[in-house]
Write a protein that holds these residues in place. Structure first.
Motif, PDB file in Angstrom:
ATOM      1  N   SER A  54       0.664  -1.211   0.162  1.00 58.47           N
ATOM      2  CA  SER A  54       0.048  -0.077   0.049  1.00 58.47           C
ATOM      3  C   SER A  54       1.003   1.142   0.103  1.00 58.47           C
ATOM      4  CB  SER A  54      -0.953  -0.059   1.381  1.00 58.47           C
ATOM      5  OG  SER A  54      -0.174   0.179   2.309  1.00 58.47           O
ATOM      6  N   LYS A  55       2.393   1.167   0.528  1.00 53.51           N
ATOM      7  CA  LYS A  55       2.976   2.517   0.421  1.00 53.51           C
ATOM      8  C   LYS A  55       4.433   1.852   0.344  1.00 53.51           C
ATOM      9  CE  LYS A  55       3.980   3.190   5.399  1.00 53.51           C
ATOM     10  NZ  LYS A  55       5.172   3.578   5.304  1.00 53.51           N
ATOM     11  N   PRO A  56       5.137   2.772  -0.101  1.00 52.91           N
ATOM     12  CA  PRO A  56       6.419   2.643  -0.111  1.00 52.91           C
ATOM     13  C   PRO A  56       7.360   2.383   1.248  1.00 52.91           C
ATOM     14  CG  PRO A  56       6.089   4.355  -1.350  1.00 52.91           C
ATOM     15  CD  PRO A  56       4.744   3.990  -0.675  1.00 52.91           C
ATOM     16  N   VAL A  57       8.136   1.595   1.264  1.00 53.44           N
ATOM     17  CA  VAL A  57       9.109   1.218   2.644  1.00 53.44           C
ATOM     18  C   VAL A  57       9.771   2.591   2.914  1.00 53.44           C
ATOM     19  CG1 VAL A  57      10.447  -0.330   3.850  1.00 53.44           C
ATOM     20  CG2 VAL A  57       8.549  -1.282   2.437  1.00 53.44           C
ATOM     21  N   ASP A  58       9.861   3.073   3.939  1.00 52.48           N
ATOM     22  CA  ASP A  58      10.772   3.859   4.445  1.00 52.48           C
ATOM     23  C   ASP A  58      12.109   3.602   4.924  1.00 52.48           C
ATOM     24  OD1 ASP A  58       9.781   6.812   3.929  1.00 52.48           O
ATOM     25  OD2 ASP A  58       7.922   5.893   5.293  1.00 52.48           O
ATOM     26  N   ILE A  59      13.319   3.590   4.276  1.00 50.02           N
ATOM     27  CA  ILE A  59      14.599   3.123   4.633  1.00 50.02           C
ATOM     28  C   ILE A  59      15.347   4.421   5.093  1.00 50.02           C
ATOM     29  CG2 ILE A  59      16.615   1.930   4.107  1.00 50.02           C
ATOM     30  CD1 ILE A  59      14.745   0.454   1.822  1.00 50.02           C
ATOM     31  N   LEU A  60      16.120   4.415   6.029  1.00 47.72           N
ATOM     32  CA  LEU A  60      16.847   5.310   6.634  1.00 47.72           C
ATOM     33  C   LEU A  60      18.258   4.953   6.513  1.00 47.72           C
ATOM     34  CD1 LEU A  60      17.773   8.195   7.842  1.00 47.72           C
ATOM     35  CD2 LEU A  60      17.400   7.051  10.016  1.00 47.72           C
ATOM     36  N   LEU A  61      19.103   5.367   5.568  1.00 49.09           N
ATOM     37  CA  LEU A  61      20.456   5.235   5.388  1.00 49.09           C
ATOM     38  C   LEU A  61      21.466   6.213   6.134  1.00 49.09           C
ATOM     39  CD1 LEU A  61      22.808   3.612   4.095  1.00 49.09           C
ATOM     40  CD2 LEU A  61      22.651   5.062   2.038  1.00 49.09           C
ATOM     41  N   LEU A  85      15.109  10.107  13.564  1.00 45.66           N
ATOM     42  CA  LEU A  85      14.508   8.930  14.321  1.00 45.66           C
ATOM     43  C   LEU A  85      13.572   9.414  15.409  1.00 45.66           C
ATOM     44  CD1 LEU A  85      17.558   6.505  14.208  1.00 45.66           C
ATOM     45  CD2 LEU A  85      15.194   5.870  13.129  1.00 45.66           C
ATOM     46  N   PHE A  86      13.997  10.512  16.092  1.00 45.35           N
ATOM     47  CA  PHE A  86      13.257  11.045  17.060  1.00 45.35           C
ATOM     48  C   PHE A  86      12.497  12.205  16.717  1.00 45.35           C
ATOM     49  CE2 PHE A  86      16.726   8.797  19.887  1.00 45.35           C
ATOM     50  CZ  PHE A  86      15.817   8.233  20.793  1.00 45.35           C
ATOM     51  N   GLN A  87      12.541  12.635  15.331  1.00 44.66           N
ATOM     52  CA  GLN A  87      11.864  13.440  14.861  1.00 44.66           C
ATOM     53  C   GLN A  87      11.900  14.850  15.578  1.00 44.66           C
ATOM     54  OE1 GLN A  87       7.882  11.396  14.931  1.00 44.66           O
ATOM     55  NE2 GLN A  87       8.004  11.179  12.762  1.00 44.66           N
ATOM     56  N   ARG A  88      13.207  15.301  15.429  1.00 45.87           N
ATOM     57  CA  ARG A  88      13.563  16.631  16.275  1.00 45.87           C
ATOM     58  C   ARG A  88      14.284  17.458  15.143  1.00 45.87           C
ATOM     59  NH1 ARG A  88      16.993  13.170  20.641  1.00 45.87           N
ATOM     60  NH2 ARG A  88      18.636  13.227  19.104  1.00 45.87           N
ATOM     61  N   VAL A 145      16.410   0.619   9.262  1.00 44.15           N
ATOM     62  CA  VAL A 145      17.891   1.472   9.185  1.00 44.15           C
ATOM     63  C   VAL A 145      19.175   0.798   8.570  1.00 44.15           C
ATOM     64  CG1 VAL A 145      19.173   2.969  10.946  1.00 44.15           C
ATOM     65  CG2 VAL A 145      16.686   2.827  11.366  1.00 44.15           C
ATOM     66  N   LEU A 146      19.755   1.192   7.951  1.00 47.59           N
ATOM     67  CA  LEU A 146      20.904   0.836   7.347  1.00 47.59           C
ATOM     68  C   LEU A 146      22.118   1.907   8.227  1.00 47.59           C
ATOM     69  CD1 LEU A 146      20.294   0.208   3.738  1.00 47.59           C
ATOM     70  CD2 LEU A 146      20.005  -1.328   5.706  1.00 47.59           C
ATOM     71  N   LEU A 147      22.882   1.329   9.048  1.00 50.52           N
ATOM     72  CA  LEU A 147      23.759   2.017   9.791  1.00 50.52           C
ATOM     73  C   LEU A 147      25.166   1.672   9.830  1.00 50.52           C
ATOM     74  CD1 LEU A 147      23.942   4.319  12.377  1.00 50.52           C
ATOM     75  CD2 LEU A 147      23.750   2.064  13.719  1.00 50.52           C
ATOM     76  N   ASP A 148      26.181   2.683   9.264  1.00 49.68           N
ATOM     77  CA  ASP A 148      27.345   2.922   9.249  1.00 49.68           C
ATOM     78  C   ASP A 148      27.895   2.833  10.735  1.00 49.68           C
ATOM     79  OD1 ASP A 148      30.198   2.434   8.267  1.00 49.68           O
ATOM     80  OD2 ASP A 148      30.039   4.549   7.502  1.00 49.68           O
ATOM     81  N   PRO A 160      11.849   2.959  24.315  1.00 54.49           N
ATOM     82  CA  PRO A 160      10.801   1.853  24.059  1.00 54.49           C
ATOM     83  C   PRO A 160      10.032   1.789  22.666  1.00 54.49           C
ATOM     84  CG  PRO A 160      10.131   3.500  25.694  1.00 54.49           C
ATOM     85  CD  PRO A 160      11.401   3.885  25.086  1.00 54.49           C
ATOM     86  N   ASP A 161       9.978   2.805  21.884  1.00 59.09           N
ATOM     87  CA  ASP A 161       9.243   2.788  20.700  1.00 59.09           C
ATOM     88  C   ASP A 161      10.356   2.513  19.639  1.00 59.09           C
ATOM     89  OD1 ASP A 161       6.720   3.221  21.660  1.00 59.09           O
ATOM     90  OD2 ASP A 161       7.092   5.442  21.692  1.00 59.09           O
ATOM     91  N   LEU A 162      11.256   2.987  19.480  1.00 57.99           N
ATOM     92  CA  LEU A 162      12.417   3.037  18.636  1.00 57.99           C
ATOM     93  C   LEU A 162      13.071   1.799  18.535  1.00 57.99           C
ATOM     94  CD1 LEU A 162      13.828   6.780  18.401  1.00 57.99           C
ATOM     95  CD2 LEU A 162      11.920   5.708  16.914  1.00 57.99           C
ATOM     96  N   ARG A 163      13.276   0.866  19.549  1.00 59.11           N
ATOM     97  CA  ARG A 163      13.906  -0.185  19.758  1.00 59.11           C
ATOM     98  C   ARG A 163      13.459  -1.260  18.592  1.00 59.11           C
ATOM     99  NH1 ARG A 163      12.838  -1.963  25.637  1.00 59.11           N
ATOM    100  NH2 ARG A 163      13.990  -0.242  25.948  1.00 59.11           N
ATOM    101  N   PHE A 164      12.019  -1.277  18.246  1.00 61.45           N
ATOM    102  CA  PHE A 164      11.603  -2.074  17.364  1.00 61.45           C
ATOM    103  C   PHE A 164      11.599  -1.923  15.958  1.00 61.45           C
ATOM    104  CE2 PHE A 164       8.871  -2.332  21.136  1.00 61.45           C
ATOM    105  CZ  PHE A 164       8.608  -3.721  21.210  1.00 61.45           C
ATOM    106  N   ILE A 165      12.709  -0.924  15.547  1.00 57.78           N
ATOM    107  CA  ILE A 165      12.871  -0.717  14.202  1.00 57.78           C
ATOM    108  C   ILE A 165      14.195  -1.328  13.833  1.00 57.78           C
ATOM    109  CG2 ILE A 165      13.836   0.912  12.498  1.00 57.78           C
ATOM    110  CD1 ILE A 165      12.457   3.194  14.130  1.00 57.78           C
ATOM    111  N   PRO A 166      14.134  -2.351  13.139  1.00 58.93           N
ATOM    112  CA  PRO A 166      15.403  -3.135  12.583  1.00 58.93           C
ATOM    113  C   PRO A 166      16.375  -2.284  12.166  1.00 58.93           C
ATOM    114  CG  PRO A 166      13.407  -3.987  11.154  1.00 58.93           C
ATOM    115  CD  PRO A 166      12.837  -2.703  11.962  1.00 58.93           C
ATOM    116  N   VAL A 167      17.587  -2.644  12.863  1.00 58.60           N
ATOM    117  CA  VAL A 167      18.753  -1.904  12.378  1.00 58.60           C
ATOM    118  C   VAL A 167      19.804  -2.624  11.910  1.00 58.60           C
ATOM    119  CG1 VAL A 167      20.577  -0.260  13.118  1.00 58.60           C
ATOM    120  CG2 VAL A 167      18.431   0.005  14.251  1.00 58.60           C
ATOM    121  N   ILE A 168      20.342  -2.483  10.609  1.00 59.30           N
ATOM    122  CA  ILE A 168      21.133  -3.467   9.967  1.00 59.30           C
ATOM    123  C   ILE A 168      22.647  -2.586  10.128  1.00 59.30           C
ATOM    124  CG2 ILE A 168      22.134  -4.837   8.169  1.00 59.30           C
ATOM    125  CD1 ILE A 168      19.376  -5.862   9.363  1.00 59.30           C
TER     126      ILE A 168
END
Length: 153
Positions: free
Chosen positions: A8-15, A52-55, A67-70, A89-97
């Motif tokens: 239904s929508k594109p996946v959002d990826i943070l590099l 990630l914290f929308q600040r 999240v793809l993280l160097d 507690p909310d962000l820990r559910f986002i997979p980080v590679i």
């Protein structure tokens, strides 16, 4: 994340990557991939956490699905980013590679201790790099089932 949600929508990826060549190769691979995605790129750990914290400049940023993280980043390194994500507690559910050039065992162990969901060493060969990103996309965005509701209670 269900397959209905994915279609239904594109996946959002943070590099989170400061190397322009690796950013270009990742964009190329994801553009060639089979999953509709929106790639957001930040160049350091401070901007990653703001996103990630929308600040600050990222107050309207979407919550990424992946999240793809160097690790080797300016201002705040990848370990510091992982540590702060794991404590939320909310962000820990986002997979980080972790996607890095380091093959050091201590970096691998530390990343997993900080709850990285995967650790990939960037291949030097550009074609191998692109193939790895395509496999990562297929696995994490097609096969793995991710939570959509982080508070089921």
């Amino acid at each position: 994340m269900t397959s209905e949600h994915r279609s239904s929508k594109p996946v959002d990826i943070l590099l989170v990557e400061d190397n322009p060549g690796d950013v270009r190769l990742t964009k190329e691979a994801l553009n060639d991939g089979q999953i509709a995605n929106t790639l957001h790129v930040v160049k350091d750990g401070v901007d990653a956490l703001d996103f990630l914290f929308q600040r600050n400049d990222y107050a309207d940023a979407p919550r990424p699905d992946l999240v793809l993280l160097d690790l080797n980043l300016p201002r705040k390194n990848g370990d510091e980013v992982l540590g702060e994500l794991h404590e939320d507690p909310d962000l820990r559910f986002i997979p980080v590679i972790v996607l890095t050039s380091s093959e050091a065992e201590m970096d691998i162990v530390k990343s997993y201790k900080l709850c990285a969901n995967g650790y990939l060493t960037k291949p030097v060969d550009p074609n191998e790099f692109i193939d790895m990103i395509l496999e990562l996309e297929r696995f994490w965005l097609s096969i793995v089932r991710l939570p959509t509701d982080t508070d089921p209670d």
